[in-house]
Design a protein around this motif. Structure first.
Motif, PDB file in Angstrom:
ATOM      1  N   LEU A 144       5.015  -9.754   9.308  1.00  0.00           N
ATOM      2  CA  LEU A 144       3.850  -9.594   9.141  1.00  0.00           C
ATOM      3  C   LEU A 144       2.802 -10.644   9.502  1.00  0.00           C
ATOM      4  CD1 LEU A 144       3.691  -7.385   5.843  1.00  0.00           C
ATOM      5  CD2 LEU A 144       3.637  -6.730   7.966  1.00  0.00           C
ATOM      6  N   PHE A 192       4.036   2.009  12.934  1.00  0.00           N
ATOM      7  CA  PHE A 192       5.228   1.875  12.207  1.00  0.00           C
ATOM      8  C   PHE A 192       6.436   2.554  12.663  1.00  0.00           C
ATOM      9  CE2 PHE A 192       1.794   1.032   9.089  1.00  0.00           C
ATOM     10  CZ  PHE A 192       2.499  -0.147   8.524  1.00  0.00           C
ATOM     11  N   LEU A 214       7.526  -3.758  12.709  1.00  0.00           N
ATOM     12  CA  LEU A 214       7.155  -2.903  11.448  1.00  0.00           C
ATOM     13  C   LEU A 214       7.827  -1.867  11.194  1.00  0.00           C
ATOM     14  CD1 LEU A 214       3.304  -2.581  12.548  1.00  0.00           C
ATOM     15  CD2 LEU A 214       4.288  -3.968  10.472  1.00  0.00           C
ATOM     16  N   ARG A 218       8.843  -1.499   7.343  1.00  0.00           N
ATOM     17  CA  ARG A 218       8.507  -0.358   6.101  1.00  0.00           C
ATOM     18  C   ARG A 218       9.916   0.105   5.696  1.00  0.00           C
ATOM     19  NH1 ARG A 218       4.530   4.284   7.611  1.00  0.00           N
ATOM     20  NH2 ARG A 218       3.163   3.171   6.064  1.00  0.00           N
ATOM     21  N   PHE A 240      -2.413  -6.086   5.952  1.00  0.00           N
ATOM     22  CA  PHE A 240      -1.083  -5.405   5.608  1.00  0.00           C
ATOM     23  C   PHE A 240      -1.010  -5.473   4.176  1.00  0.00           C
ATOM     24  CE2 PHE A 240       0.620  -3.650   9.669  1.00  0.00           C
ATOM     25  CZ  PHE A 240      -0.433  -4.068  10.581  1.00  0.00           C
TER      26      PHE A 240
END
Ligand code: ADP
Length: 257
Positions: A144, A192, A214, A218, A240
């Motif tokens: 991130l 995502f 991502l 996740r 984020f």
């Protein structure tokens, strides 16, 4: 009948080839990690020695580049697993303050390298020790923060950390806020997805990267009992938010090697 059999055989062969290719890439990435860890570790040590500004600048680039390459390897190694939902966590007690300081140091270097500011904000009291897979949590936050610096040309990145502490567990929230290019509303849900990258006209920021980070991040955060959310405004920046829910730990037990 024969046509269908042949088509099936062809499909099986294709799938096997694709599996072999992924396994090969994962193995190579694993092999490359060991020498890479040497570069990461030793360049960090060199950065702690007296250097002139020019030398420090070069060494910072070596260090941050090696970390970035390591992240790409991690993503590639995980690519195959996240497809099959085989990602596993290995939670251990972690000194959380030490972990945050380490994130701060590396983020500072990443930001400095691009002429951006980096700020860390501890918004609440944080638990001293938590039970978490620190390698995986580090991977998520680097992804991130790496994205935040990659997609920002001016301004900077802020990492804020807060927590709500319960009797046996803590809910920890990390906000990674950037002042970068932003993400179109129509794309926010798609980023995502595995291999997805937002298409950009002239700038080639997006040429760098894999579109894997991502998707894997996740999955990892969901395994930690939480999720990743994003809010963004075009040309203003993105935030984020990672929330995890993890057990509190007593203290870190030194591992015997
Ligand atoms: P990669 O960064 O390797 O392309 P990711 O899965 O980490 O892959 O991100 C997917 C896509 O989401 C990126 O290619 C980019 O289009 C978009 N994105 C991610 N983070 C940001 C950000 N902080 N600002 C703008 N766009 C972003």
């Amino acid at each position: 009948g024969r046509d269908i059999t042949e088509r099936k055989q062809y499909q099986d062969a294709q799938e096997k080839a694709s599996r072999d290719k992924t396994a090969f890439i994962s193995t190579i990435s694993h092999e490359l990690r060991t020498p890479l860890n040497g570069i990461v570790g030793l360049s960090r040590m060199l950065l702690e020695t007296p250097l002139n500004d020019e030398q420090r600048g070069y060494m910072r680039t070596v260090h941050v580049s090696a970390i970035t390459l390591g992240n790409i390897f991690n993503d590639i190694i995980d690519m195959d697993k996240s497809d099959r939902r085989r990602l596993e966590l290995m939670p251990k007690p972690l000194d959380f303050n030490e972990f945050i300081t380490e994130m701060e140091n590396i983020s500072n270097l990443m930001a400095e390298q691009k002429g951006l500011r980096f700020d860390l904000e501890r918004l609440t009291k944080l638990p001293a020790f938590i039970e978490v897979d620190s390698t995986r949590l580090r991977q998520v936050l680097w992804n991130l923060i790496g994205n935040a610096t990659k997609f920002t040309k001016e301004g900077g990145v802020i990492l804020s950390v807060s927590s709500e502490i319960f009797e046996h567990e803590a809910e920890i929230t990390f906000d990674v806020e950037d002042s970068g290019i932003g993400i179109p509303a129509s794309e926010v849900d798609k980023i995502f997805a595995m291999y997805y990258q937002v298409k950009q006209g002239s700038d080639n920021l997006h040429a760098v990267g894999t579109g894997i980070g991502l998707a894997v991040s996740r999955q990892l955060v969901q395994l930690m009992g939480g999720d990743i959310l994003v809010t963004s405004d075009i040309g203003e920046g993105s935030t984020f938010t990672v929330t995890i829910r993890v057990p509190l730990a007593e203290a870190v037990v030194e591992e015997e090697i």
